[in-house]
Design a protein around this motif. Sequence first.
Motif, mmCIF file in Angstrom:
data_model
loop_
_atom_site.group_PDB
_atom_site.id
_atom_site.type_symbol
_atom_site.label_atom_id
_atom_site.label_comp_id
_atom_site.label_asym_id
_atom_site.label_seq_id
_atom_site.Cartn_x
_atom_site.Cartn_y
_atom_site.Cartn_z
ATOM 1 N N THR A 302 4.732 9.890 -19.620
ATOM 2 C CA THR A 302 4.642 9.263 -18.298
ATOM 3 C C THR A 302 4.719 10.260 -17.155
ATOM 4 N N SER A 303 5.491 11.326 -17.313
ATOM 5 C CA SER A 303 5.639 12.285 -16.222
ATOM 6 C C SER A 303 4.396 13.146 -16.036
ATOM 7 N N GLN A 304 3.572 13.265 -17.074
ATOM 8 C CA GLN A 304 2.377 14.101 -16.994
ATOM 9 C C GLN A 304 1.087 13.305 -16.910
ATOM 10 N N ASP A 305 1.060 12.134 -17.528
ATOM 11 C CA ASP A 305 -0.193 11.398 -17.665
ATOM 12 C C ASP A 305 -0.438 10.374 -16.567
ATOM 13 N N ILE A 306 0.611 9.916 -15.871
ATOM 14 C CA ILE A 306 0.448 8.968 -14.776
ATOM 15 C C ILE A 306 0.566 9.712 -13.451
ATOM 16 N N HIS A 307 -0.502 9.670 -12.675
ATOM 17 C CA HIS A 307 -0.523 10.302 -11.350
ATOM 18 C C HIS A 307 -0.673 9.194 -10.309
ATOM 19 N N TYR A 308 0.331 9.039 -9.465
ATOM 20 C CA TYR A 308 0.387 7.904 -8.544
ATOM 21 C C TYR A 308 0.411 8.378 -7.101
ATOM 22 N N GLU A 309 -0.422 7.722 -6.268
ATOM 23 C CA GLU A 309 -0.439 8.021 -4.840
ATOM 24 C C GLU A 309 -0.552 6.732 -4.045
ATOM 25 N N GLN A 310 -0.270 6.841 -2.752
ATOM 26 C CA GLN A 310 -0.383 5.700 -1.851
ATOM 27 C C GLN A 310 -1.372 6.008 -0.738
ATOM 28 N N LEU A 311 -2.145 5.014 -0.374
ATOM 29 C CA LEU A 311 -3.015 5.109 0.791
ATOM 30 C C LEU A 311 -2.253 4.606 2.004
ATOM 31 N N PHE A 312 -2.117 5.458 3.001
ATOM 32 C CA PHE A 312 -1.479 5.049 4.244
ATOM 33 C C PHE A 312 -2.553 4.849 5.313
ATOM 34 N N GLY A 313 -2.270 4.013 6.258
ATOM 35 C CA GLY A 313 -3.175 3.789 7.374
ATOM 36 C C GLY A 313 -2.374 3.483 8.624
ATOM 37 N N LYS A 314 -3.068 3.082 9.646
ATOM 38 C CA LYS A 314 -2.422 2.753 10.916
ATOM 39 C C LYS A 314 -2.410 1.244 11.110
ATOM 40 N N SER A 315 -1.241 0.701 11.421
ATOM 41 C CA SER A 315 -1.117 -0.731 11.675
ATOM 42 C C SER A 315 -1.539 -1.034 13.108
ATOM 43 N N GLU A 316 -2.517 -1.945 13.239
ATOM 44 C CA GLU A 316 -3.030 -2.292 14.561
ATOM 45 C C GLU A 316 -3.121 -3.807 14.710
ATOM 46 N N MET A 317 -3.001 -4.288 15.932
ATOM 47 C CA MET A 317 -3.190 -5.701 16.236
ATOM 48 C C MET A 317 -4.678 -5.919 16.493
ATOM 49 N N VAL A 318 -5.339 -6.637 15.564
ATOM 50 C CA VAL A 318 -6.784 -6.845 15.653
ATOM 51 C C VAL A 318 -7.101 -8.316 15.393
ATOM 52 N N TYR A 319 -8.351 -8.687 15.681
ATOM 53 C CA TYR A 319 -8.756 -10.085 15.515
ATOM 54 C C TYR A 319 -9.118 -10.353 14.062
ATOM 55 N N ASN A 320 -8.497 -11.395 13.477
ATOM 56 C CA ASN A 320 -8.746 -11.811 12.109
ATOM 57 C C ASN A 320 -9.710 -12.996 12.149
ATOM 58 N N ASP A 321 -10.922 -12.790 11.604
ATOM 59 C CA ASP A 321 -11.956 -13.830 11.682
ATOM 60 C C ASP A 321 -11.651 -15.040 10.816
ATOM 61 N N VAL A 322 -10.805 -14.887 9.801
ATOM 62 C CA VAL A 322 -10.423 -16.026 8.969
ATOM 63 C C VAL A 322 -9.377 -16.876 9.672
ATOM 64 N N LEU A 323 -8.378 -16.212 10.241
ATOM 65 C CA LEU A 323 -7.307 -16.926 10.936
ATOM 66 C C LEU A 323 -7.709 -17.368 12.331
ATOM 67 N N LYS A 324 -8.777 -16.776 12.866
ATOM 68 C CA LYS A 324 -9.204 -17.048 14.239
ATOM 69 C C LYS A 324 -8.091 -16.699 15.225
ATOM 70 N N ALA A 325 -7.452 -15.582 14.971
ATOM 71 C CA ALA A 325 -6.337 -15.140 15.812
ATOM 72 C C ALA A 325 -6.104 -13.659 15.575
ATOM 73 N N TYR A 326 -5.337 -13.047 16.465
ATOM 74 C CA TYR A 326 -4.978 -11.646 16.305
ATOM 75 C C TYR A 326 -3.780 -11.534 15.361
ATOM 76 N N ASP A 327 -3.811 -10.524 14.508
ATOM 77 C CA ASP A 327 -2.652 -10.230 13.662
ATOM 78 C C ASP A 327 -2.642 -8.741 13.329
ATOM 79 N N GLU A 328 -1.563 -8.292 12.698
ATOM 80 C CA GLU A 328 -1.438 -6.877 12.356
ATOM 81 C C GLU A 328 -2.135 -6.588 11.036
ATOM 82 N N GLU A 329 -2.995 -5.588 11.028
ATOM 83 C CA GLU A 329 -3.705 -5.180 9.828
ATOM 84 C C GLU A 329 -3.671 -3.666 9.711
#
Length: 345
Positions: A302-329
């Motif tokens: 497990t220490s050699q064969d599994i390589h794990y990373e995370q994708l980070f991004g920026k949280s922004e208040m944007v318009y959600n077309d499904v919710l028809k409202a602004y939310d954090e994405e």
Amino acid sequence: MATNHKKHSAAKPAKKRGRAKRILGYTGLALAFIICAGGGVGLYEYHQLQPKNYITPKTRPVLATGTKEQSKQGNGTFNMLLLGSDARATGSSTDLSNAASHSDSMILVHIDLNKHQFNMVSIPRDTRVYLAGYGYTKLTSVQYMDQVNHGEKQGIIDTVKAISQLTDVPINYYAETNYSGLQNMVNTVGGITMNLPFPIMINHAWYPQDNGKSFTAGPHFVDGRMAFELTHTRDGLPGTDFGRQRLQEAVLVGIAKKIMSPSEVTKLPALSKSLRRYLVATNMPPQLMISIGIGMKGFFNTSQDIHYEQLFGKSEMVYNDVLKAYDEEIILPKSEIQMLGKKNF
């Protein structure tokens, strides 16, 4: 690609308590399922199911192509999406199906059985993506919306396509589990040791008797119930969802170490026969599971064969077309996504 586990400055606290209780909190369990499957086959079948013989362009489906050519995937390699959903059991206790569910956790995995390597990348559930027919929304909503309107299987396929388009990575297989599957799997192997990356206090437990329990950073032996409580915890974690992804990694490694330990190897053939009891849905045939197990037998570390990373991004208040409202994405930078493909896939 961000490879550290720092808290993103824009990440926000958890949402409502009721929603937090509905969240699964673990995807990578499905990877442990497929690792343990290589037992109980005859000599001829063993040869035919060697990864270099079985996992080829002729037998490997392409659910979504991203923008990369399928020919770049050699024999013995493939990509898959691991999903953790809030699907609930209906009917019997082993029936994990549900009409519609949200994708709560998503891990994209490149498996190279020639190098005995698993490259895993967690994708934030609140990542902003485009959903055909609706517009822009959170990644977690894709599965739910399409299951409601087009059926259970189509919801999963469209989630696969959304992630493939986002990352430009071709995806061949998917495996989805839920909170019941996690608990049952951990209990089946007799509990696991989780190496917690930071201290945890369970504030909003699924089981009321677990409220207020605290854990120090470091190794802890847990049963299925507590493994679930830890991995669905969100409030108060460093980086909220990003912190929870690290707990998903911890439970994955714990399961993998347990099932590949000498005391458990003899149980693998019997365990492999019950894998689908722990899955909500998958397009992996039993032969693929066995081929993976054959490829990893005697090599898995497990220490050699599994390589794990995370994708980070920026949280922004944007318009959600499904919710028809602004939310954090979460907005993922293109440069970070491009590095993901070059480094891991």
